[in-house]
Structure formats: C-alpha cells, structure tokens
Motif scaffolding. Structure first.
Motif, PDB file in Angstrom:
ATOM      1  N   SER A   1       0.831  -1.196   0.000  1.00 14.83           N
ATOM      2  CA  SER A   1       0.000   0.000   0.000  1.00 14.83           C
ATOM      3  C   SER A   1       0.872   1.254   0.000  1.00 14.83           C
ATOM      4  O   SER A   1       1.895   1.318   0.686  1.00 14.83           O
TER       5      SER A   1
ATOM      6  N   ALA B   1      -0.506   4.051   1.008  1.00 13.56           N
ATOM      7  CA  ALA B   1      -1.189   4.919   1.969  1.00 13.56           C
ATOM      8  C   ALA B   1      -0.244   5.514   3.013  1.00 13.56           C
ATOM      9  O   ALA B   1      -0.293   6.732   3.245  1.00 13.56           O
ATOM     10  N   PRO B   2       0.617   4.728   3.675  1.00 10.85           N
ATOM     11  CA  PRO B   2       1.507   5.345   4.672  1.00 10.85           C
ATOM     12  C   PRO B   2       2.416   6.416   4.065  1.00 10.85           C
ATOM     13  O   PRO B   2       2.648   7.457   4.680  1.00 10.85           O
TER      14      PRO B   2
ATOM     15  N   ILE C   1       1.754   8.296   1.416  1.00 13.04           N
ATOM     16  CA  ILE C   1       0.940   9.470   1.080  1.00 13.04           C
ATOM     17  C   ILE C   1       0.522  10.220   2.339  1.00 13.04           C
ATOM     18  O   ILE C   1       0.592  11.451   2.399  1.00 13.04           O
ATOM     19  N   LEU C   2       0.095   9.500   3.365  1.00 15.45           N
ATOM     20  CA  LEU C   2      -0.371  10.137   4.597  1.00 15.45           C
ATOM     21  C   LEU C   2       0.749  10.840   5.358  1.00 15.45           C
ATOM     22  O   LEU C   2       0.500  11.770   6.121  1.00 15.45           O
ATOM     23  N   ALA C   3       1.981  10.430   5.138  1.00 14.88           N
ATOM     24  CA  ALA C   3       3.121  11.057   5.810  1.00 14.88           C
ATOM     25  C   ALA C   3       3.482  12.412   5.183  1.00 14.88           C
ATOM     26  O   ALA C   3       4.256  13.169   5.756  1.00 14.88           O
ATOM     27  N   ARG C   4       2.923  12.701   4.042  1.00 10.25           N
ATOM     28  CA  ARG C   4       3.209  13.951   3.338  1.00 10.25           C
ATOM     29  C   ARG C   4       1.919  14.736   3.151  1.00 10.25           C
ATOM     30  O   ARG C   4       1.115  14.418   2.273  1.00 10.25           O
ATOM     31  N   PRO C   5       1.709  15.773   3.975  1.00  7.77           N
ATOM     32  CA  PRO C   5       0.448  16.534   3.919  1.00  7.77           C
ATOM     33  C   PRO C   5       0.130  17.108   2.538  1.00  7.77           C
ATOM     34  O   PRO C   5      -1.028  17.098   2.115  1.00  7.77           O
TER      35      PRO C   5
ATOM     36  N   THR D   1      -1.226  14.321   0.479  1.00  6.52           N
ATOM     37  CA  THR D   1      -2.556  13.934   0.956  1.00  6.52           C
ATOM     38  C   THR D   1      -3.606  14.886   0.402  1.00  6.52           C
ATOM     39  O   THR D   1      -4.673  14.446  -0.045  1.00  6.52           O
ATOM     40  N   LYS D   2      -3.322  16.198   0.434  1.00  7.29           N
ATOM     41  CA  LYS D   2      -4.268  17.179  -0.110  1.00  7.29           C
ATOM     42  C   LYS D   2      -4.502  16.974  -1.604  1.00  7.29           C
ATOM     43  O   LYS D   2      -5.587  17.233  -2.109  1.00  7.29           O
TER      44      LYS D   2
ATOM     45  N   LYS E   1      -6.413  13.052  -1.861  1.00  6.21           N
ATOM     46  CA  LYS E   1      -7.680  12.804  -1.178  1.00  6.21           C
ATOM     47  C   LYS E   1      -8.911  13.112  -2.039  1.00  6.21           C
ATOM     48  O   LYS E   1      -9.831  12.295  -2.098  1.00  6.21           O
TER      49      LYS E   1
ATOM     50  N   SER F   1     -15.899   2.167   6.750  1.00  7.78           N
ATOM     51  CA  SER F   1     -14.633   1.978   7.461  1.00  7.78           C
ATOM     52  C   SER F   1     -14.200   0.514   7.340  1.00  7.78           C
ATOM     53  O   SER F   1     -15.031  -0.384   7.233  1.00  7.78           O
TER      54      SER F   1
END
Length: 124
Positions: free
Chosen positions: A5, A7-8, A10-14, A17-18, A21, A95
C-alpha cells in the motif's frame, strides 16, 4: 498476502494527501459499490485462505451484516437497480472491518514461519 500500500507514504506527506484525497473520494463515489449498500471491505475476494480465516474471525453480527449487504447487492445487480439515495453507504460508514483482521492473520503466519525455521545453536 495483501498487496503493498502507498497509503503510509501518502499520509506522511500533507501536501500529497491534499492532492490525492479528492481524487480518492471521487474514485470511491464513481466505483458505485456504495450505491448498492456495500462497504469497501465487502469487495475483497474470498478466494484466499487468509481472507477466509479473517471472515471466520468476524463477530457474528458483522458477519451477518456482510452477508446481507452482499446478497442485497447481488439482487440489485440482477435487477439492474440501485438503492434509494437515503440507503447508500455513507463515506463515514465505509470503514475497514476486514483489513485489520487480514493484517493480523498475515502477521501470525509470518511469525509461525519464523518460528518454524528457527535454528537453535549450542554454545560450547
């Protein structure tokens, strides 16, 4: 084993993520599974032993709800219909419920494999 994945990362870089998303939200809406009342984890194929073990570990109510959602979606698909908009799965309801169990089982399998290949050496 589950697929890797991003995801980690992407989520670590704001900033990333913007950027991603809105695209991810659009894709989830365009996929159409929510219009049938399904959740994302309902789409995971049951052809894998790990997934079957995770399904067996689901609480009774969650397992019943999963089967109900899938049967209803199949019936709607056969009839070429979708649910009324009030019954669509909302993004906050979508979820993960099966993915955490799959990761737990994969960790258990990896731990067992490590223990099975463990070699013991004696000190002289």
């Amino acid at each position: 084993m589950s697929a890797p994945s991003l995801a980690p990362f992407i989520l670590a870089r704001p900033w990333l993520t913007k950027l991603v998303k809105p695209l991810a939200s659009w894709y989830s809406s365009a996929a159409g599974y929510r219009q049938l009342g399904l959740r994302a984890d309902d789409l995971i194929s049951e052809e894998n032993e790990t997934v079957l073990a995770a399904i067996k570990r689901l609480p009774e109510r969650e397992s019943y709800d999963r089967v109900y959602r899938i049967r209803r979606a199949v019936q709607l698909s056969v009839q070429h219909k979708i649910l009324p908009k009030t019954e669509w799965t909302k993004p906050e309801e979508d979820s993960p419920y099966l993915i955490p169990l799959i990761h737990q089982i994969e960790a258990e399998i990896a731990e067992k494999a490590n223990l099975d290949t463990l070699t013991i050496t004696k000190k002289h």
